[in-house]
Design a protein around this motif. Sequence first.
Motif, PDB file in Angstrom:
ATOM      1  N   MET A 292       0.822  -1.195   0.000  1.00  0.00           N
ATOM      2  CA  MET A 292       0.000   0.000   0.000  1.00  0.00           C
ATOM      3  C   MET A 292       0.866   1.259   0.000  1.00  0.00           C
ATOM      4  O   MET A 292       0.570   2.208  -0.662  1.00  0.00           O
ATOM      5  N   LYS A 293       1.925   1.220   0.773  1.00  0.00           N
ATOM      6  CA  LYS A 293       2.780   2.400   0.850  1.00  0.00           C
ATOM      7  C   LYS A 293       3.446   2.695  -0.498  1.00  0.00           C
ATOM      8  O   LYS A 293       3.667   3.837  -0.851  1.00  0.00           O
ATOM      9  N   LYS A 294       3.757   1.670  -1.269  1.00  0.00           N
ATOM     10  CA  LYS A 294       4.385   1.863  -2.571  1.00  0.00           C
ATOM     11  C   LYS A 294       3.459   2.589  -3.533  1.00  0.00           C
ATOM     12  O   LYS A 294       3.892   3.426  -4.310  1.00  0.00           O
ATOM     13  N   LYS A 295       2.153   2.324  -3.488  1.00  0.00           N
ATOM     14  CA  LYS A 295       1.189   3.004  -4.346  1.00  0.00           C
ATOM     15  C   LYS A 295       1.096   4.486  -4.002  1.00  0.00           C
ATOM     16  O   LYS A 295       0.993   5.313  -4.870  1.00  0.00           O
ATOM     17  N   ILE A 296       1.139   4.786  -2.720  1.00  0.00           N
ATOM     18  CA  ILE A 296       1.084   6.189  -2.299  1.00  0.00           C
ATOM     19  C   ILE A 296       2.331   6.922  -2.797  1.00  0.00           C
ATOM     20  O   ILE A 296       2.243   8.036  -3.283  1.00  0.00           O
ATOM     21  N   THR A 297       3.464   6.293  -2.716  1.00  0.00           N
ATOM     22  CA  THR A 297       4.697   6.910  -3.178  1.00  0.00           C
ATOM     23  C   THR A 297       4.667   7.150  -4.681  1.00  0.00           C
ATOM     24  O   THR A 297       5.044   8.220  -5.152  1.00  0.00           O
ATOM     25  N   LEU A 298       4.189   6.186  -5.441  1.00  0.00           N
ATOM     26  CA  LEU A 298       4.097   6.355  -6.887  1.00  0.00           C
ATOM     27  C   LEU A 298       3.075   7.421  -7.260  1.00  0.00           C
ATOM     28  O   LEU A 298       3.289   8.199  -8.185  1.00  0.00           O
ATOM     29  N   LYS A 299       1.976   7.472  -6.538  1.00  0.00           N
ATOM     30  CA  LYS A 299       0.951   8.490  -6.792  1.00  0.00           C
ATOM     31  C   LYS A 299       1.512   9.886  -6.501  1.00  0.00           C
ATOM     32  O   LYS A 299       1.326  10.817  -7.272  1.00  0.00           O
ATOM     33  N   PHE A 300       2.210  10.007  -5.385  1.00  0.00           N
ATOM     34  CA  PHE A 300       2.818  11.290  -5.035  1.00  0.00           C
ATOM     35  C   PHE A 300       3.848  11.720  -6.075  1.00  0.00           C
ATOM     36  O   PHE A 300       3.892  12.871  -6.477  1.00  0.00           O
ATOM     37  N   LEU A 301       4.642  10.769  -6.525  1.00  0.00           N
ATOM     38  CA  LEU A 301       5.648  11.061  -7.542  1.00  0.00           C
ATOM     39  C   LEU A 301       4.995  11.498  -8.857  1.00  0.00           C
ATOM     40  O   LEU A 301       5.454  12.441  -9.498  1.00  0.00           O
ATOM     41  N   ALA A 302       3.916  10.848  -9.231  1.00  0.00           N
ATOM     42  CA  ALA A 302       3.204  11.217 -10.451  1.00  0.00           C
ATOM     43  C   ALA A 302       2.618  12.625 -10.352  1.00  0.00           C
ATOM     44  O   ALA A 302       2.697  13.412 -11.302  1.00  0.00           O
ATOM     45  N   ILE A 303       2.060  12.969  -9.210  1.00  0.00           N
ATOM     46  CA  ILE A 303       1.513  14.319  -9.003  1.00  0.00           C
ATOM     47  C   ILE A 303       2.632  15.352  -9.020  1.00  0.00           C
ATOM     48  O   ILE A 303       2.494  16.425  -9.612  1.00  0.00           O
ATOM     49  N   LEU A 304       3.746  15.030  -8.411  1.00  0.00           N
ATOM     50  CA  LEU A 304       4.884  15.950  -8.386  1.00  0.00           C
ATOM     51  C   LEU A 304       5.431  16.198  -9.790  1.00  0.00           C
ATOM     52  O   LEU A 304       5.692  17.344 -10.171  1.00  0.00           O
ATOM     53  N   ILE A 305       5.571  15.155 -10.577  1.00  0.00           N
ATOM     54  CA  ILE A 305       6.067  15.305 -11.953  1.00  0.00           C
ATOM     55  C   ILE A 305       5.080  16.095 -12.800  1.00  0.00           C
ATOM     56  O   ILE A 305       5.467  16.958 -13.585  1.00  0.00           O
ATOM     57  N   ALA A 306       3.784  15.838 -12.617  1.00  0.00           N
ATOM     58  CA  ALA A 306       2.766  16.584 -13.367  1.00  0.00           C
ATOM     59  C   ALA A 306       2.808  18.068 -13.012  1.00  0.00           C
ATOM     60  O   ALA A 306       2.721  18.928 -13.897  1.00  0.00           O
ATOM     61  N   ALA A 307       2.970  18.379 -11.736  1.00  0.00           N
ATOM     62  CA  ALA A 307       3.041  19.780 -11.324  1.00  0.00           C
ATOM     63  C   ALA A 307       4.292  20.459 -11.879  1.00  0.00           C
ATOM     64  O   ALA A 307       4.248  21.617 -12.288  1.00  0.00           O
ATOM     65  N   MET A 308       5.388  19.738 -11.921  1.00  0.00           N
ATOM     66  CA  MET A 308       6.634  20.314 -12.417  1.00  0.00           C
ATOM     67  C   MET A 308       6.580  20.573 -13.931  1.00  0.00           C
ATOM     68  O   MET A 308       7.212  21.496 -14.423  1.00  0.00           O
ATOM     69  N   THR A 309       5.829  19.772 -14.655  1.00  0.00           N
ATOM     70  CA  THR A 309       5.738  19.994 -16.094  1.00  0.00           C
ATOM     71  C   THR A 309       4.673  21.009 -16.453  1.00  0.00           C
ATOM     72  O   THR A 309       4.772  21.679 -17.478  1.00  0.00           O
ATOM     73  N   LEU A 310       3.647  21.152 -15.624  1.00  0.00           N
ATOM     74  CA  LEU A 310       2.593  22.121 -15.921  1.00  0.00           C
ATOM     75  C   LEU A 310       2.981  23.541 -15.519  1.00  0.00           C
ATOM     76  O   LEU A 310       2.536  24.505 -16.127  1.00  0.00           O
ATOM     77  N   LEU A 311       3.778  23.684 -14.484  1.00  0.00           N
ATOM     78  CA  LEU A 311       4.210  25.003 -14.022  1.00  0.00           C
ATOM     79  C   LEU A 311       5.727  25.088 -14.102  1.00  0.00           C
ATOM     80  O   LEU A 311       6.419  25.174 -13.101  1.00  0.00           O
ATOM     81  N   PRO A 312       6.287  25.106 -15.302  1.00  0.00           N
ATOM     82  CA  PRO A 312       7.729  24.950 -15.428  1.00  0.00           C
ATOM     83  C   PRO A 312       8.556  26.193 -15.161  1.00  0.00           C
ATOM     84  O   PRO A 312       9.713  26.077 -14.839  1.00  0.00           O
ATOM     85  N   SER A 313       8.003  27.378 -15.329  1.00  0.00           N
ATOM     86  CA  SER A 313       8.890  28.537 -15.269  1.00  0.00           C
ATOM     87  C   SER A 313       8.240  29.713 -14.568  1.00  0.00           C
ATOM     88  O   SER A 313       7.075  30.004 -14.767  1.00  0.00           O
ATOM     89  N   CYS A 314       9.015  30.379 -13.766  1.00  0.00           N
ATOM     90  CA  CYS A 314       8.508  31.480 -12.965  1.00  0.00           C
ATOM     91  C   CYS A 314       8.180  32.714 -13.800  1.00  0.00           C
ATOM     92  O   CYS A 314       7.150  33.339 -13.608  1.00  0.00           O
ATOM     93  N   ALA A 315       9.047  33.101 -14.696  1.00  0.00           N
ATOM     94  CA  ALA A 315       8.827  34.324 -15.467  1.00  0.00           C
ATOM     95  C   ALA A 315       7.670  34.180 -16.442  1.00  0.00           C
ATOM     96  O   ALA A 315       6.933  35.130 -16.675  1.00  0.00           O
ATOM     97  N   THR A 316       7.484  33.006 -17.000  1.00  0.00           N
ATOM     98  CA  THR A 316       6.378  32.798 -17.924  1.00  0.00           C
ATOM     99  C   THR A 316       5.056  32.845 -17.183  1.00  0.00           C
ATOM    100  O   THR A 316       4.084  33.428 -17.658  1.00  0.00           O
TER     101      THR A 316
END
Length: 79
Positions: free
Chosen positions: A1-25
């Motif tokens: 169960m803990k592994k699924k939470i970690t993968l879910k968190f990682l997926a959300i983190l990667i999605a956030a990093m690609t959707l909001l990539p740059s401060c000036a933009t």
Amino acid sequence: MKKKITLKFLAILIAAMTLLPSCATVFGGKISSCQRTKPSEGEPTRPIRAVALIADVLFFWPGAVVDFATGAIYKPCDK
């Protein structure tokens, strides 16, 4: 169960990093035509927004590439 939470968190983190990539933009406002155009031969270089560059480097460095590609990293012209 803990592994699924970690993968879910990682997926959300990667999605956030690609959707909001740059401060000036995201936070820099509308990009003017002088920010988009490259200076001609003999013209002075465009000043860079230092705070946005530092934030890009600290938080997510590929965002700096997006900012330079869009011209959002450069300060708006005084014209």
